[in-house]
Design a protein around this motif. Sequence first.
Motif, PDB file in Angstrom:
ATOM      1  N   SER A  15      -2.672   4.907   4.199  1.00  0.00           N
ATOM      2  CA  SER A  15      -3.321   5.176   2.913  1.00  0.00           C
ATOM      3  C   SER A  15      -2.569   6.252   2.137  1.00  0.00           C
ATOM      4  CB  SER A  15      -4.775   5.609   3.125  1.00  0.00           C
ATOM      5  OG  SER A  15      -5.539   4.561   3.687  1.00  0.00           O
ATOM      6  N   LEU A  16      -2.099   7.269   2.847  1.00  0.00           N
ATOM      7  CA  LEU A  16      -1.308   8.315   2.188  1.00  0.00           C
ATOM      8  C   LEU A  16      -0.027   7.740   1.594  1.00  0.00           C
ATOM      9  CD1 LEU A  16      -1.677  11.304   4.679  1.00  0.00           C
ATOM     10  CD2 LEU A  16      -2.302  11.325   2.255  1.00  0.00           C
ATOM     11  N   LEU A  17       0.628   6.872   2.336  1.00  0.00           N
ATOM     12  CA  LEU A  17       1.833   6.226   1.816  1.00  0.00           C
ATOM     13  C   LEU A  17       1.499   5.364   0.601  1.00  0.00           C
ATOM     14  CD1 LEU A  17       3.648   5.173   5.113  1.00  0.00           C
ATOM     15  CD2 LEU A  17       4.162   7.121   3.642  1.00  0.00           C
ATOM     16  N   ASP A  18       0.351   4.700   0.646  1.00  0.00           N
ATOM     17  CA  ASP A  18      -0.065   3.894  -0.497  1.00  0.00           C
ATOM     18  C   ASP A  18      -0.275   4.764  -1.735  1.00  0.00           C
ATOM     19  OD1 ASP A  18       0.007   1.516   0.876  1.00  0.00           O
ATOM     20  OD2 ASP A  18      -2.120   1.539   1.411  1.00  0.00           O
ATOM     21  N   PHE A  21       2.978   5.680  -3.004  1.00  0.00           N
ATOM     22  CA  PHE A  21       3.567   4.470  -3.567  1.00  0.00           C
ATOM     23  C   PHE A  21       3.103   4.273  -5.011  1.00  0.00           C
ATOM     24  CE2 PHE A  21       3.685  -0.235  -3.989  1.00  0.00           C
ATOM     25  CZ  PHE A  21       5.004  -0.457  -3.628  1.00  0.00           C
ATOM     26  N   ARG A  22       1.805   4.575  -5.253  1.00  0.00           N
ATOM     27  CA  ARG A  22       1.251   4.432  -6.591  1.00  0.00           C
ATOM     28  C   ARG A  22       1.694   5.554  -7.517  1.00  0.00           C
ATOM     29  NH1 ARG A  22      -3.041   1.785  -3.774  1.00  0.00           N
ATOM     30  NH2 ARG A  22      -3.911   3.732  -2.972  1.00  0.00           N
ATOM     31  N   GLN A  23       1.784   6.775  -6.971  1.00  0.00           N
ATOM     32  CA  GLN A  23       2.214   7.922  -7.791  1.00  0.00           C
ATOM     33  C   GLN A  23       2.987   8.879  -6.904  1.00  0.00           C
ATOM     34  OE1 GLN A  23      -0.894   9.977  -9.902  1.00  0.00           O
ATOM     35  NE2 GLN A  23       0.383  11.767 -10.272  1.00  0.00           N
ATOM     36  N   ASP A  24       4.267   8.935  -7.085  1.00  0.00           N
ATOM     37  CA  ASP A  24       5.124   9.767  -6.247  1.00  0.00           C
ATOM     38  C   ASP A  24       5.071  11.230  -6.689  1.00  0.00           C
ATOM     39  OD1 ASP A  24       6.667   9.763  -4.012  1.00  0.00           O
ATOM     40  OD2 ASP A  24       8.381   8.738  -4.893  1.00  0.00           O
ATOM     41  N   PHE A  67       6.977  13.225  -1.565  1.00  0.00           N
ATOM     42  CA  PHE A  67       7.590  12.005  -2.080  1.00  0.00           C
ATOM     43  C   PHE A  67       7.669  10.952  -0.974  1.00  0.00           C
ATOM     44  CE2 PHE A  67       9.141  15.433  -4.697  1.00  0.00           C
ATOM     45  CZ  PHE A  67       9.174  14.911  -5.978  1.00  0.00           C
ATOM     46  N   LEU A  68       7.397   9.728  -1.360  1.00  0.00           N
ATOM     47  CA  LEU A  68       7.588   8.607  -0.442  1.00  0.00           C
ATOM     48  C   LEU A  68       9.079   8.383  -0.233  1.00  0.00           C
ATOM     49  CD1 LEU A  68       6.454   6.076   1.050  1.00  0.00           C
ATOM     50  CD2 LEU A  68       6.652   4.871  -1.126  1.00  0.00           C
ATOM     51  N   ASN A  69       9.495   8.293   1.026  1.00  0.00           N
ATOM     52  CA  ASN A  69      10.901   8.013   1.363  1.00  0.00           C
ATOM     53  C   ASN A  69      10.979   6.599   1.937  1.00  0.00           C
ATOM     54  OD1 ASN A  69      13.628   8.198   1.985  1.00  0.00           O
ATOM     55  ND2 ASN A  69      13.223   9.109   3.987  1.00  0.00           N
ATOM     56  N   PRO A  70      11.434   5.616   1.158  1.00  0.00           N
ATOM     57  CA  PRO A  70      11.426   4.231   1.632  1.00  0.00           C
ATOM     58  C   PRO A  70      12.580   3.881   2.553  1.00  0.00           C
ATOM     59  CG  PRO A  70      12.244   4.318  -0.616  1.00  0.00           C
ATOM     60  CD  PRO A  70      11.842   5.717  -0.259  1.00  0.00           C
ATOM     61  N   VAL A  71      13.493   4.817   2.805  1.00  0.00           N
ATOM     62  CA  VAL A  71      14.669   4.486   3.617  1.00  0.00           C
ATOM     63  C   VAL A  71      14.286   4.018   5.029  1.00  0.00           C
ATOM     64  CG1 VAL A  71      16.798   5.367   4.639  1.00  0.00           C
ATOM     65  CG2 VAL A  71      16.217   5.946   2.275  1.00  0.00           C
ATOM     66  N   PRO A  72      13.392   4.719   5.760  1.00  0.00           N
ATOM     67  CA  PRO A  72      13.034   4.212   7.098  1.00  0.00           C
ATOM     68  C   PRO A  72      12.432   2.809   7.059  1.00  0.00           C
ATOM     69  CG  PRO A  72      12.349   6.497   6.871  1.00  0.00           C
ATOM     70  CD  PRO A  72      12.757   6.035   5.503  1.00  0.00           C
ATOM     71  N   ILE A  73      11.652   2.512   6.007  1.00  0.00           N
ATOM     72  CA  ILE A  73      11.097   1.165   5.875  1.00  0.00           C
ATOM     73  C   ILE A  73      12.226   0.167   5.681  1.00  0.00           C
ATOM     74  CG2 ILE A  73       9.547  -0.304   4.546  1.00  0.00           C
ATOM     75  CD1 ILE A  73       8.122   1.877   6.064  1.00  0.00           C
ATOM     76  N   LYS A 101       7.812   3.651 -10.511  1.00  0.00           N
ATOM     77  CA  LYS A 101       8.429   4.080 -11.763  1.00  0.00           C
ATOM     78  C   LYS A 101       8.008   5.513 -12.016  1.00  0.00           C
ATOM     79  CE  LYS A 101       8.408  -0.578 -13.711  1.00  0.00           C
ATOM     80  NZ  LYS A 101       7.911  -1.459 -14.783  1.00  0.00           N
ATOM     81  N   THR A 102       8.864   6.459 -11.694  1.00  0.00           N
ATOM     82  CA  THR A 102       8.530   7.862 -11.802  1.00  0.00           C
ATOM     83  C   THR A 102       9.711   8.627 -12.378  1.00  0.00           C
ATOM     84  OG1 THR A 102       9.348   8.495  -9.615  1.00  0.00           O
ATOM     85  CG2 THR A 102       7.118   7.616  -9.726  1.00  0.00           C
TER      86      THR A 102
END
Length: 259
Positions: A15-18, A21-24, A67-73, A101-102
């Motif tokens: 949920s935190l990642l979500d 994801f919605r607002q970085d 900030f969400l870091n998508p690299v591990p994903i 989009k941030t």
Amino acid sequence: MDAVFRALADPTRRSLLDELFRQDGQTLSALEERLPMTRFGVMKHLKVLEEASLVVSKRRGREKLHFLNPVPIRLVHDRWVSKYAEPWAAGLSGLKRELEKTMEKVFEIYIKTTPERLWHAITDTEMRSKYTFGAIVTSDWAKGSRYEGRGHGNLIFEGENLEVDPPRRLVQNFRAVWGDDVKAEGTSRVTWEIVPIGDSCRLTVTHDQLREGANDQLYGGWPMILSGLKTLLESGEMLTTPGSLRWLEGDKAHLPEVT
């Protein structure tokens, strides 16, 4: 990779990642307001996500932003998903690009290498082409000098080197010119930061000074670029996902030889 799967196993952390994801770039207080738990509970879950590199925190004055870091994903995708369900993953990637989009994006990855070798991979033309979609990046890498990236002989991005501190920090402004839509976005900034940790390096790439709602083509390729850089330095191989070969497939003459 195990730390990533452990972090994702908990629904609260997802949920935190979500939320990111919605607002970085949210503060602890902002995230606390969105979840039915105490501030201490949110802090504990954020710590697990940071330890798995799924979240990166940065200080901005008195505030600590997450900030969400998508690299591990992306690494999970490259290792497990792409060979089984590439069309499905591509659809999710399209959704991700639409939502993210941030003004600022932060990407972090750990690579088993030395700072000097990592710096060389970032600034060497032949090495760079092997993980940056085949783009030929050239510069003298001096402060105030120009750099450019070409694909199939055409200019695709350019900028100036604002700070050059090998092998620790490289700050550049960035202008995408591969299409009229990205040309219209103007100039943003990219910062590469290398921190040695044991026998590895933590590489943080911050892409900021982006217009609110900027075209996600400007920053959407970073997870795959950094995954390719990690793969190249740790194994000597190149990623063979469709995105990694996007530029190379159009002109086999530009295909760099893996050494």
